[in-house]
Write an enzyme that holds these catalytic residues in place. Structure first.
Site, mmCIF file in Angstrom:
data_model
loop_
_atom_site.group_PDB
_atom_site.id
_atom_site.type_symbol
_atom_site.label_atom_id
_atom_site.label_comp_id
_atom_site.label_asym_id
_atom_site.label_seq_id
_atom_site.Cartn_x
_atom_site.Cartn_y
_atom_site.Cartn_z
ATOM 1 N N ASP A 1 -23.071 9.684 -22.837
ATOM 2 C CA ASP A 1 -21.771 9.174 -23.283
ATOM 3 C C ASP A 1 -21.832 8.774 -24.753
ATOM 4 O O ASP A 1 -22.226 7.667 -25.076
ATOM 5 C CB ASP A 1 -21.401 7.983 -22.413
ATOM 6 C CG ASP A 1 -20.058 7.384 -22.739
ATOM 7 O OD1 ASP A 1 -19.241 8.063 -23.367
ATOM 8 O OD2 ASP A 1 -19.837 6.215 -22.365
ATOM 9 N N HIS B 1 -16.777 11.883 -28.716
ATOM 10 C CA HIS B 1 -16.952 10.765 -29.656
ATOM 11 C C HIS B 1 -18.432 10.531 -29.918
ATOM 12 O O HIS B 1 -19.275 10.730 -29.035
ATOM 13 C CB HIS B 1 -16.265 9.490 -29.151
ATOM 14 C CG HIS B 1 -16.798 8.942 -27.861
ATOM 15 N ND1 HIS B 1 -17.856 8.056 -27.791
ATOM 16 C CD2 HIS B 1 -16.404 9.137 -26.576
ATOM 17 C CE1 HIS B 1 -18.088 7.734 -26.530
ATOM 18 N NE2 HIS B 1 -17.226 8.378 -25.768
ATOM 19 N N ASP C 1 -19.647 7.532 -31.323
ATOM 20 C CA ASP C 1 -20.058 6.133 -31.230
ATOM 21 C C ASP C 1 -20.555 5.834 -29.828
ATOM 22 O O ASP C 1 -20.231 6.555 -28.864
ATOM 23 C CB ASP C 1 -18.904 5.209 -31.607
ATOM 24 C CG ASP C 1 -17.720 5.318 -30.651
ATOM 25 O OD1 ASP C 1 -17.322 6.462 -30.341
ATOM 26 O OD2 ASP C 1 -17.195 4.274 -30.210
ATOM 27 N N GLU D 1 -14.322 5.263 -29.994
ATOM 28 C CA GLU D 1 -13.810 5.303 -28.619
ATOM 29 C C GLU D 1 -14.334 4.130 -27.808
ATOM 30 O O GLU D 1 -13.596 3.548 -27.005
ATOM 31 C CB GLU D 1 -14.207 6.621 -27.951
ATOM 32 C CG GLU D 1 -13.507 6.875 -26.617
ATOM 33 C CD GLU D 1 -14.178 6.216 -25.428
ATOM 34 O OE1 GLU D 1 -13.511 6.012 -24.391
ATOM 35 O OE2 GLU D 1 -15.386 5.885 -25.533
ATOM 36 N N GLU D 2 -15.589 3.754 -28.014
ATOM 37 C CA GLU D 2 -16.159 2.654 -27.237
ATOM 38 C C GLU D 2 -15.590 1.298 -27.645
ATOM 39 O O GLU D 2 -15.867 0.290 -26.991
ATOM 40 C CB GLU D 2 -17.681 2.640 -27.378
ATOM 41 C CG GLU D 2 -18.384 3.903 -26.861
ATOM 42 C CD GLU D 2 -18.260 4.101 -25.368
ATOM 43 O OE1 GLU D 2 -17.550 3.327 -24.704
ATOM 44 O OE2 GLU D 2 -18.896 5.042 -24.848
ATOM 45 N N HIS E 1 -22.862 3.329 -20.102
ATOM 46 C CA HIS E 1 -22.693 1.935 -20.508
ATOM 47 C C HIS E 1 -23.795 1.039 -19.952
ATOM 48 O O HIS E 1 -23.804 -0.158 -20.245
ATOM 49 C CB HIS E 1 -21.339 1.358 -20.085
ATOM 50 C CG HIS E 1 -20.174 2.006 -20.747
ATOM 51 N ND1 HIS E 1 -18.910 1.441 -20.760
ATOM 52 C CD2 HIS E 1 -20.047 3.174 -21.418
ATOM 53 C CE1 HIS E 1 -18.079 2.234 -21.405
ATOM 54 N NE2 HIS E 1 -18.746 3.307 -21.811
#
Length: 476
Positions: free
Chosen positions: A153, A120, A122, A184-185, A450
Site C-alpha cells: 500500500d 499513491h 505516500d 492519500e494516506e 497500515h
C-alpha cells in the site's frame, strides 16, 4: 441507480456510478493470455521488483512533517521511473500546501480511449519500527512475500502501472495518463484543488485505481463498494483542577472514568454499534471461513468477533466504531489524583448508503447523551470525512476488466466491498462523470495494510501486472 454513459471511444462507452452488481463467480474463466504479452510481462518483472524495493526504502510518510523531504524524494524517484518508460511528458505537480504528485502522459493512438492509471506513493507511519520482524524501510523477502512499509500500500500499485508500460515498451495500445498522488494516506486534502487545476491533462475515459485488495492471492477482485468514515472528538470535564483521590474520591468522580462509561455505550452486549439511526446494508457475498479470518487478523485465542451476520456483511456493509486515542496520563506517569478532564477520538466506519454528515451528528449526539454524572461534555467533529461509495459494475469496460483479470489469475474475478474508505474515488467520479472507474489492487488479507509487517505476495504482484496489461489490450 440507472447507469449513464458518456461519450463512446472505439466502441467502448465510458461508465457512470451507481450500485454494485451481483456475484460473478459463476462466469466462465477466459482462455490464458496471449503468450507474447505474458512473455513481455515476465521480462519486465525483475526490474519492477528491484525498483519497488528502491521505492520502499524511501520513508514517504507525508502525514509526518519530519518526512516531507522524503516524500518529495519519493515523487522525484517515481517521476524518474516514469521518464524511463517512454512518456511524452512527465511533471511533478502539487497544490498549495499539498504533497507532490506525478503526472505522465502516453498519447492515445488514433481512435483509442485514454486510461488514467492511479496509485499513491505516500505511506502510513510504521507504528513502531521495533515491532517489525525486519526494518519497515528495508524490503525483505520471506516465504514469497516482500515485507516493508508501502510494499503493498501502495508502491506496489505504482510499480504495477509502470511495469505494464514497460511491458508495452512505452507504446501502450491506448492513451495512458499516469497519476501518482502523494497524500492519500492523509485523506487527499488537496486532491480537489489538483483535479480542478489540472482537469484537462487528467481527463480520461477509464480510471483504474490500484489501491484495493483481493480476497485471495489467486482470486482477483473488482471493488464495487466502500465504507465511509467520520470522526468525533469527545471532551469530558468534571473538575477545575486535579484533586487528591483519597481526600475527595467517593462523592467526587473523575473525568477519565466518566469518559470510559461514555465510550462503553457505543456498543451493545453483542458488540453491535449502538448509535441509533445508522444505515445497515446487506451483502450477498459468500461468508468467509472464520478460522482463516481470525488468523489473517491475528485475533488472540478466546477473543470473540463482534456483532452478527456474515463476516463480509460486518466488514463491508455495517457500521463500525473504534476509539482511536485517549488523552490521559500514561500508567508510568499516573498519580493518586482525580483527573479533571479527559478526551478521546472516536472513529466510525459507515455502511454504503449512509450520509456522512448525518452519521457524524448521530455519533456526536449519542456521545453527549451518554456522559454520566452531569459531567460537562464537548464534541468536536473531525475533519476526515469520507462518504461511503458504490460503483456501477456494468458495461463494456467492466466486461473487459473481468475477462482480463480472470485470464491473468486463472480464476473468475469477483466483485467485493471493502471496509476501508477511499474518499478520492467519489472525487474522481464527480470530476470526470463520464469515466468508468475500476478499483483494483494487489493486496490480499495477509498484506496487513497500515499494520506491522506489511507485505506483498510476489506471485500475486506478477498476476496483477499481467491483468492490467491485458485490460489495456482489451480496451483497445
Amino acid at each position: 441507480m440507472t447507469p449513464h454513459y458518456g461519450r463512446r471511444m472505439n466502441g467502448i462507452p465510458t461508465g457512470g456510478v451507481g450500485v454494485a452488481s451481483g456475484d460473478v463467480s459463476e462466469r466462465p474463466v477466459p482462455p490464458p493470455p496471449p503468450a507474447e504479452l505474458a512473455d513481455a510481462v515476465s521480462r519486465v518483472l525483475p526490474g519492477a521488483r528491484t525498483d519497488l524495493e528502491s521505492l520502499v526504502r524511501i520513508p514517504s510518510i507525508w502525514a509526518d512533517p519530519a518526512h516531507a523531504d522524503d516524500t518529495r524524494r519519493s515523487a522525484e524517484a517515481v517521476a524518474e521511473l516514469a521518464r524511463a518508460a517512454g512518456p511524452e511528458s512527465v511533471r511533478i505537480i502539487q497544490a498549495d500546501g499539498g504533497a507532490p504528485a506525478v503526472v505522465a502522459h502516453w498519447p492515445a493512438p488514433e481512435g483509442m480511449p485514454t486510461v488514467m492509471l492511479y496509485a499513491h506513493h505516500d505511506v502510513q507511519p510504521t507504528g513502531g519500527d521495533d515491532q517489525w520482524t525486519s526494518h519497515p524501510f528495508e524490503p525483505t523477502e520471506r516465504d514469497g512475500r516482500l515485507y516493508g512499509r508501502g510494499a503493498a500500500d501502495d508502491k506496489a500499485g505504482v510499480m504495477t502501472h509502470l511495469a505494464v508500460l514497460r511491458a508495452y515498451d512505452g507504446r501502450p495500445p491506448v492513451g495512458v495518463t499516469l497519476f501518482i498522488e502523494g497524500e492519500e494516506e492523509s485523506g487527499s486534502p488537496t486532491l480537489t484543488a489538483l483535479l480542478a487545476e489540472h482537469h484537462g491533462s487528467l481527463a480520461a475515459d477509464v480510471i483504474v485505481i490500484a489501491d484495493a485488495a483481493n480476497p485471495a492471492v489467486d482470486v482477483p477482485a473488482l471493488t464495487t463498494s466502500l465504507r465511509g468514515l467520520v470522526d468525533v472528538v469527545v471532551d469530558v470535564a468534571m473538575l477545575e483542577r486535579p484533586v487528591h483521590s483519597g481526600v475527595y474520591g467517593g462523592p467526587v468522580g473523575d473525568a477519565l472514568t466518566a469518559l470510559c462509561h461514555t465510550l462503553a455505550s457505543l456498543h451493545d452486549d453483542k458488540g453491535e454499534v449502538a448509535v441509533p439511526g445508522l444505515v445497515v446494508a446487506a451483502s450477498d457475498a459468500p461468508d468467509q471461513d472464520e478460522a482463516t479470518f481470525r488468523s489473517d487478523v491475528g485475533l488472540l485465542d478466546g477473543v470473540e468477533l463482534l456483532g452478527s451476520g456474515t463476516i463480509p456483511e460486518r466488514v463491508t456493509h455495517k457500521p463500525a466504531v473504534a476509539v482511536l486515542g485517549i488523552d490521559a496520563p500514561r500508567v508510568a506517569e499516573s498519580s493518586n489524583v482525580l483527573l479533571p478532564r479527559a478526551r478521546a477520538m472516536v472513529s466510525m466506519r459507515l455502511a454504503p448508503g449512509q450520509d456522512a454528515a448525518e452519521a457524524q451528528r448521530a455519533l456526536a449526539d449519542h456521545l453527549e447523551k451518554h456522559v454520566p454524572w452531569g459531567a460537562q461534555v464537548t464534541t468536536t467533529p473531525g475533519t476526515g470525512v469520507a462518504e461511503p461509495y458504490t460503483l456501477e459494475a456494468t458495461g463494456p469496460v467492466y466486461d473487459a476488466a473481468r475477462r482480463a483479470f480472470s485470464s491473468a489469475y486463472g480464476n473468475s474475478s469477483v466483485e467485493t466491498g471493502i471496509g476501508g474508505s477511499i474518499p478520492f474515488i467519489a472525487e474522481f467520479a464527480r470530476t470526470f462523470p463520464g469515466a468508468a472507474v475500476l478499483v483494483t489492487g494487489v493486496g490480499d488479507p495477509a498484506s496487513r495494510w497500515h499494520g506491522i509487517d506489511e507485505s506483498l505476495h510476489l506471485e500475486m504482484f506478477s498476476r496483477g501486472v499481467l491483468a492490467e496489461a491485458l485490460l489495456l489490450q482489451r480496451l483497445a
